[in-house]
Design an enzyme around this catalytic site. Structure first.
Site, short mmCIF file in Angstrom:
data_model
loop_
_atom_site.label_atom_id
_atom_site.label_comp_id
_atom_site.label_asym_id
_atom_site.label_seq_id
_atom_site.Cartn_x
_atom_site.Cartn_y
_atom_site.Cartn_z
N TYR A 48 24.34 57.73 41.91
CA TYR A 48 23.33 57.19 41.00
C TYR A 48 21.93 57.05 41.59
CZ TYR A 48 25.20 52.98 43.31
OH TYR A 48 25.64 52.06 44.23
N CYS A 64 62.77 18.20 39.03
CA CYS A 64 62.74 19.65 39.14
C CYS A 64 63.37 20.32 37.92
CB CYS A 64 63.49 20.07 40.41
SG CYS A 64 63.63 21.86 40.57
N LYS A 84 27.07 49.50 35.91
CA LYS A 84 27.14 49.00 37.28
C LYS A 84 28.60 49.03 37.70
CE LYS A 84 25.28 45.28 40.15
NZ LYS A 84 26.46 44.93 40.91
N LYS A 88 24.28 41.41 34.39
CA LYS A 88 25.71 41.17 34.61
C LYS A 88 26.38 40.79 33.31
CE LYS A 88 26.40 40.66 39.21
NZ LYS A 88 27.57 40.62 39.94
N CYS A 117 66.78 21.99 39.13
CA CYS A 117 67.95 21.29 39.70
C CYS A 117 67.91 19.79 39.46
CB CYS A 117 68.04 21.56 41.19
SG CYS A 117 66.77 20.71 42.14
N CYS A 143 59.90 20.29 45.13
CA CYS A 143 61.29 19.90 44.93
C CYS A 143 61.91 19.83 46.33
CB CYS A 143 62.03 20.94 44.09
SG CYS A 143 63.80 20.69 44.15
N GLU A 179 22.36 52.57 33.34
CA GLU A 179 23.60 53.07 33.95
C GLU A 179 24.59 51.92 34.01
OE1 GLU A 179 22.38 54.26 37.84
OE2 GLU A 179 20.76 55.48 37.00
N ASP A 181 31.89 48.73 39.95
CA ASP A 181 32.31 47.71 40.90
C ASP A 181 33.15 48.35 42.00
OD1 ASP A 181 32.38 45.24 41.93
OD2 ASP A 181 33.77 44.39 40.47
N CYS A 206 68.70 23.73 45.23
CA CYS A 206 67.87 24.14 44.10
C CYS A 206 67.89 25.68 43.99
CB CYS A 206 66.45 23.62 44.34
SG CYS A 206 65.29 24.07 43.07
S1 IVH Z 1 21.15 51.27 42.15
C1 IVH Z 1 17.73 50.03 44.91
N1 IVH Z 1 22.96 51.90 40.35
O1 IVH Z 1 25.19 47.45 42.76
C2 IVH Z 1 18.81 50.47 43.97
N2 IVH Z 1 23.55 50.34 42.04
O2 IVH Z 1 23.07 45.11 43.78
C3 IVH Z 1 20.14 50.17 44.45
N3 IVH Z 1 25.86 49.54 41.91
O3 IVH Z 1 24.62 47.82 46.17
C4 IVH Z 1 21.30 50.44 43.68
N4 IVH Z 1 26.46 50.72 40.14
O4 IVH Z 1 26.65 48.94 45.19
C5 IVH Z 1 22.68 51.15 41.43
N5 IVH Z 1 24.46 52.57 38.70
C6 IVH Z 1 24.19 51.84 39.79
C7 IVH Z 1 25.14 50.99 40.40
C8 IVH Z 1 24.77 50.25 41.52
C9 IVH Z 1 26.84 49.85 41.05
C10 IVH Z 1 25.98 48.57 43.01
C11 IVH Z 1 25.54 49.08 44.34
C12 IVH Z 1 24.45 48.17 44.83
C13 IVH Z 1 24.58 46.98 43.93
C14 IVH Z 1 23.20 46.45 43.57
#
Ligand code: IVH
Length: 681
Positions: free
Chosen positions: A235, A419, A114, A322, A422, A437, A112, A116, A443
């Site tokens: 999720y 500057c 992640k 990440k 000026c 400045c 999935e 933000d 200025c």
């Molecule tokens: S699963 C135990 N799925 O990432 C499983 N987390 O460090 C917990 N997050 O606090 C989370 N997208 O805020 C999961 N597809 C995703 C996610 C997701 C973003 C965030 C979530 C969580 C942090 C995990």
């Protein structure tokens, strides 16, 4: 009759939720916005007239209106854990190896994105959203149910069948990139109209979508939340009697109950499949309308998950990968230097335009002379540019392999000494990173900045004069300082581009009106460094006139509460400056208020010196604003919330019970309107 109404309300609710779902979850609306609004209005009308039939799962809650003073802290039934992170393929393969070593070899992974944003846990009881709680510290979070109900893609009542009587579903609430840009553009538009500077605008704008989401969810008024179009991907499902024995399959079911589950979720059968997914999304993620910072990889089967279990902080069956901060290399073509309204110099790198994270990057911040020296960057160098969570990219390093003898011969960057606006000699104070400045009154950007401040709402409030008009007036030589505003003539104004008769009249009327602005605001408006609104008020009420203030020495200034050495010195320096003296003399001549009004004089005293007040509730003899003013006139200070340092809580009728409780707990005396009046008379 009553049965009929009840049915009508039910029918309307059902219809509205159906359309919500079509629009926000399926992205496939079947009626127009106008038709939708009409249905919603109809429902709200019925609910107002027959509140006995208002349903707890009514779609009318999506428009907001509930005000939460303090968010209740609630304990999570299942703790909200975090994930351990990996940053490269090798670490990911280690994760797979650990699972294999534990004896699991026939596992599937679910990949999935992640997202933000802010994680949220939703509890559904008998198909109805009962509770929405933030992550908090993982054990306890904040109850933000009313706010969450305004998020249209989160079902208030579930669809279909087969959902358990009780379960939790977790996901990420986020602000779509488009919405983030829309809000920032709106903030900019309004602030430009009100005459704020670029610096102020930057300060006020949302910094990034994640912060914006967190801030929005903590709004006390759920209407404010409804206005910002947050969204949510779910999720993770938790509960005793889920329909399936695996993650992917349960989420697929959840789609049928009305939840928004990302279509980008994929099931793969090996770590190779995971890596393919990572590669695909590393590039493609810029095209999404939601910020992502990685991929979450989960073992699919619940049986496997159970077998693998948890460490103290995170599950062993899931991991986050990440994405690397996105980087590109490009050429540094030149460095320009910007002068802010405070005179601070900021070096800016002009880059050969390059695509990065979905946008074209032409400029990057270099911050100050030290950073340039540390990077040892030279004109013509190839540099690595990185875009983190923030909007402005930065230069990370120089690619020395690309530095040739010509670039080498150019030598290190010579930081400017004068500057660019000026020509004044720049100064750099001990221990400060930035060059300045010092030519405050000559200025151009500094002068324009001072004027923008002078006309701004909290200062002289000359509306109709925005930063654009100021620039026009300054560039055409019509005004050189704030006093020149008062000798502007209509015929001069009409010569300016895009200046019509009506705007010219408005401008002049605004300038005339500013002569009535009370002394304390004038003192704030003339822009003495470090003198904010509150300090200006204090000074005004302590010294009562500009002449008295101008004649004060450092010792006398230090006697005013909250004025320290630095501010006292700035004030003395300000009034010693010939240009400032002349400007003030002229402003006085034109009729700007440079002393307290008679009414203010009569009321002014030092009786409340060093006392802080929290004013709350409704009063009978004076309005709340009048009371606050009286506090200031008598040398006291108004603060917004009660702390141990508060001297008094001035309580009117209907004061909030939470405030009362807090005051009692902290032992802050609570006084009435009459007691207050006695204090100052
Ligand atoms: S699963 C135990 N799925 O990432 C499983 N987390 O460090 C917990 N997050 O606090 C989370 N997208 O805020 C999961 N597809 C995703 C996610 C997701 C973003 C965030 C979530 C969580 C942090 C995990």
């Amino acid at each position: 009759m009553s049965e009929e109404i009840k049915n009508k309300i039910e029918e309307l609710s059902k219809k509205l939720e159906e359309h919500n779902y079509n629009y926000y979850v399926l992205a496939n609306p079947t009626i127009s916005d106008l038709e939708f609004d009409k249905l919603l209005e109809e429902l709200i009308r019925y609910e107002k007239e027959y509140p006995q039939y208002l349903r707890s799962d009514s779609p009318s809650q999506r428009v907001g209106g509930t005000v939460t003073k303090e968010f209740k802290s609630l304990k999570h039934k299942y703790p909200m854990l975090s994930l351990s992170n990996t940053y490269n393929e090798e670490e990911l393969r280690d994760f797979d190896d650990r699972i294999r070593k534990a004896g699991i070899t026939d596992h599937e992974y679910v990949c999935e994105l992640k997202y933000d944003g802010v994680s949220i846990s939703l509890t559904y009881l008998k198909g109805e959203l009962a509770q929405a709680v933030t992550r908090g510290d993982g054990e306890k979070g904040d109850d933000v149910t009313a706010n969450v109900k305004t998020i249209k893609s989160i079902p208030i009542r579930l669809r279909g069948t087969g959902y358990p009587d009780e379960f939790e579903i977790r996901g990420e609430i986020f602000m779509p990139k488009k919405e983030f840009l829309r809000i920032n553009a709106a903030i900019r538009k309004q602030m430009v109209e009100e005459g704020y500077t670029e610096e102020d605008i930057f300060e006020r704008q949302l910094k990034n979508p994640r912060n914006a989401t967190a801030g929005t969810l903590k709004q006390q008024d759920s209407k404010a939340v409804a206005e910002r179009k947050l969204d949510c991907y779910l999720y993770n499902i938790l509960g005793e009697s889920l329909p399936k024995n695996s993650h992917f399959e349960n989420l697929t079911e959840a789609k049928n109950w009305g939840f928004k589950v990302s279509a980008d979720m994929e099931k793969v059968s090996s770590v190779e499949g995971v890596i393919k997914y990572l590669d695909k999304w590393d590039k493609k993620r810029n095209q999404l309308d939601v910020e992502t910072d990685g991929v979450v990889i989960k073992v699919n089967s619940f049986e496997h998950q159970k077998f693998l279990g948890f460490t103290a902080k995170s599950p062993r069956w899931a991991i986050a990968y990440k994405f690397k901060a996105q980087q590109v290399s490009t050429i540094l073509e030149s460095i320009s230097y910007q002068v802010g309204r405070t005179g601070a110099i900021t070096p800016v790198a002009n880059l050969k335009p390059v695509q990065l994270a979905g946008t074209t990057v032409k400029r990057a911040s270099l911050h100050n002379a030290d950073i340039i020296e540390k990077l040892d960057v030279r004109i013509g160098d190839t540099v690595f540019v990185e875009k983190g969570g923030e909007i402005i990219p930065k230069i990370i390093a120089v690619d020395l392999t690309k530095r040739d003898m010509f670039i080498e011969a150019g030598g290190p960057v010579k930081y400017i000494t004068t500057c660019p606006e000026c020509n004044a000699e720049l100064v750099r104070n001990e221990g400060e990173a930035n060059h300045y400045c010092p030519n405050e009154s000559g200025c151009p950007p500094q002068v324009k900045g001072k004027m923008e401040h002078y006309v701004s709402r909290k200062a002289m409030n000359i509306d109709s004069m925005g930063s654009e008009t100021i620039a026009q007036l300054f560039d055409s030589g019509l005004i050189r300082n704030i006093a020149d505003l008062y000798v502007l003539k209509k015929e001069d104004l009409l010569k300016l581009e895009r200046m019509a008769e009506k705007s010219a009249n408005n401008l002049l009327a605004g300038i005339e009106e500013s002569k009535k602005v009370p002394f304390e605001r004038v003192l704030f408006a003339i822009g003495i460094r470090h003198i904010g609104e509150t300090t200006a008020k204090k000074l005004a009420y302590s010294f009562k006139s500009i002449d008295a203030l101008a004649n004060a020495n450092v010792e006398q200034l230090l006697e005013v509460g909250d004025i320290g050495e630095r501010i006292a010195n700035t004030i003395v320096e300000f009034f010693a400056d010939e240009t400032n003296k002349e400007i003030i003399q002229r402003l006085k001549m034109y009729g700007v208020q440079f002393e307290l009004s008679e009414e203010q004089m009569v009321n002014a005293s030092e009786k409340l010196k060093d006392k802080t007040f929290v004013v709350s509730g409704v009063f009978t003899q004076f309005s709340r604003d009048e009371i606050k003013k009286m506090i200031e006139q008598n040398g006291g200070k108004n603060v917004g919330s009660i702390s141990g340092k508060t001297s008094y809580v001035l309580a009117g009728e209907n004061m909030g019970p939470e405030k009362l409780k807090k005051a009692e707990k902290l032992g802050v005396p609570i006084i009435s309107e009459n007691e207050f009046i006695n204090m100052i008379s």
